[in-house]
Design an enzyme around this catalytic site. Structure first.
Site, PDB file in Angstrom:
ATOM      1  CB  CYS A 172      44.755  36.345  40.305  1.00  0.00           C
ATOM      2  SG  CYS A 172      42.994  36.925  40.744  1.00  0.00           S
ATOM      3  CG  ASP A 173      46.626  32.850  41.273  1.00  0.00           C
ATOM      4  OD1 ASP A 173      47.270  33.794  41.755  1.00  0.00           O
ATOM      5  OD2 ASP A 173      45.516  32.300  41.905  1.00  0.00           O
TER       6      ASP A 173
ATOM      7  CB  CYS B 158      41.315  34.432  40.168  1.00  0.00           C
ATOM      8  SG  CYS B 158      41.583  35.972  39.307  1.00  0.00           S
TER       9      CYS B 158
END
Ligand code: NDP
Length: 314
Positions: free
Chosen positions: A141-142, A138
């Site tokens: 997300c990261d 992701c």
């Protein structure tokens, strides 16, 4: 096989942000929901480290801690949260049935599906070992953790193109590995990738190994036309080769797209079966964020409440 039977107003299947949010709303509406957590209680966030994009946590939060907070909130509102896996369903009658671990049949006046999706992985040992330590599925997300660093991404669909473009705005270089000599992504998404000066595309290229002991330090790839191997130093390795919604047990009763995402009505979580609602990543292939899953979980509980009220059940 005979199983014992229990009847409930509202059955929630799954325990990610969608399921727990549905549980909070359904409990507060006095639907007395019963929630089954499934195989991976907490869902995909349990394999995430820092979550910095969920509103309400100004300092960020660890994925597992966030899911613990969701669970506690649902519990405090009175949700009956249970370990257990729904192994089959029968949505053919006026009351819906779900079999839990082949032992108990729940008869439910309404069902909220929030079984989520699972990212697909390449299946390499090194990928699994370094998951959460530089390997991620992701970028949204990261990606932030790799600001100004070199990263790699695998995949060539719309997700990979979108995530590569996202990463290119944060990272110094994005090495993109495409296993064929063309991309599956839509033309407009491909153009965005091509127009980003810091995305380097490697055609006909497959990943051999993610390198690093405790954290990602590089990646070894092979050109499948020339068999030439090369090593590229990166600190982040993103896999974007698709997701699989966890919806197999519903497909005899609900409409899904060709990948398995449950199709819901416009502006609602209603499926084609009255009283069955779908939320979160089981139904959303576009956004797939914790906050959007929580949003559709809320919608599903409100839709279920309206349905049960109209039926005179609550
Ligand atoms: P897709 O299934 O469309 O694409 C998966 C990609 O991963 C393909 O390019 C495939 O390669 C590649 N791949 C699969 N397995 C491997 C492997 N083992 N090694 C290397 N590469 C591999 O998945 P997406 O998640 O990209 O998209 C899913 C759906 O969601 C699509 O319908 C897409 O259009 C949609 N979507 C739309 C968005 C938007 O409109 N903004 C954003 C994101 C998704 P190959 O091509 O060789 O098979």
């Amino acid at each position: 096989m005979s199983t014992s039977i229990e009847r409930v107003n509202c059955l929630i299947i799954g325990s990610g942000p969608a399921g727990y949010t549905a549980a909070i709303y359904a409990s507060r509406a006095n639907l007395k929901p019963v929630l089954y957590q499934g195989l991976e209680p907490g869902g995909q966030l349990m394999i995430t480290t820092d979550v910095e994009n969920y509103p309400g946590y100004p300092e960020g939060v660890q994925g597992p801690q966030m899911m613990e907070d969701f669970r506690k909130q649902a519990e405090r509102m009175g949700t009956d949260i249970r370990y257990g896996l729904v192994t089959s369903v029968d949505f053919s009658g006026p009351v819906h049935k779900a079999v839990i671990d082949e032992e108990l049949t729940i008869e439910a006046h309404s069902v909220i599906i929030s079984t989520g999706a699972s990212a697909k992985w390449l299946g390499l040992e090194s990928e699994q070992r370094l998951n959460g330590h530089g390997v991620s599925a992701c970028a949204v997300c990261d990606g932030f953790f790799y600001k100004e660093q070199e990263v790699a991404i695998v995949g060539a669909g719309d997700t990979a193109a979108e995530e590569a473009t996202y990463l290119s705005k944060l990272c110094s270089t994005v090495h993109m590995f495409v296993r064929r000599d063309q991309m599956r992504a839509s033309k407009v998404m491909q153009e965005r990738v091509m127009n980003a000066s810091n995305i380097k595309i490697y055609w006909n290229t497959e990943t051999v190994e993610v390198l690093g002991d405790k954290v990602v330090e590089g990646v070894k790839v092979i050109n499948n036309k020339t068999n030439e191997e090369s090593t590229i130093p990166v600190t982040g390795f993103f896999v974007a080769i698709g997701h699989k919604p966890n919806t197999d047990i519903f497909k005899d009763y609900l409409d899904t797209d060709d990948v398995g995402y449950i199709i819901t009505g416009p502006d609602s979580t209603k499926t084609k079966v009255p009283g069955v609602f779908a939320s979160g990543d089981a139904q959303d292939k576009i956004y797939r964020q914790a906050v959007t899953a929580a949003g559709t979980g809320c919608m599903a509980a409100l839709d279920a409440e309206r349905y049960l009220t109209e039926k005179g059940i609550v």
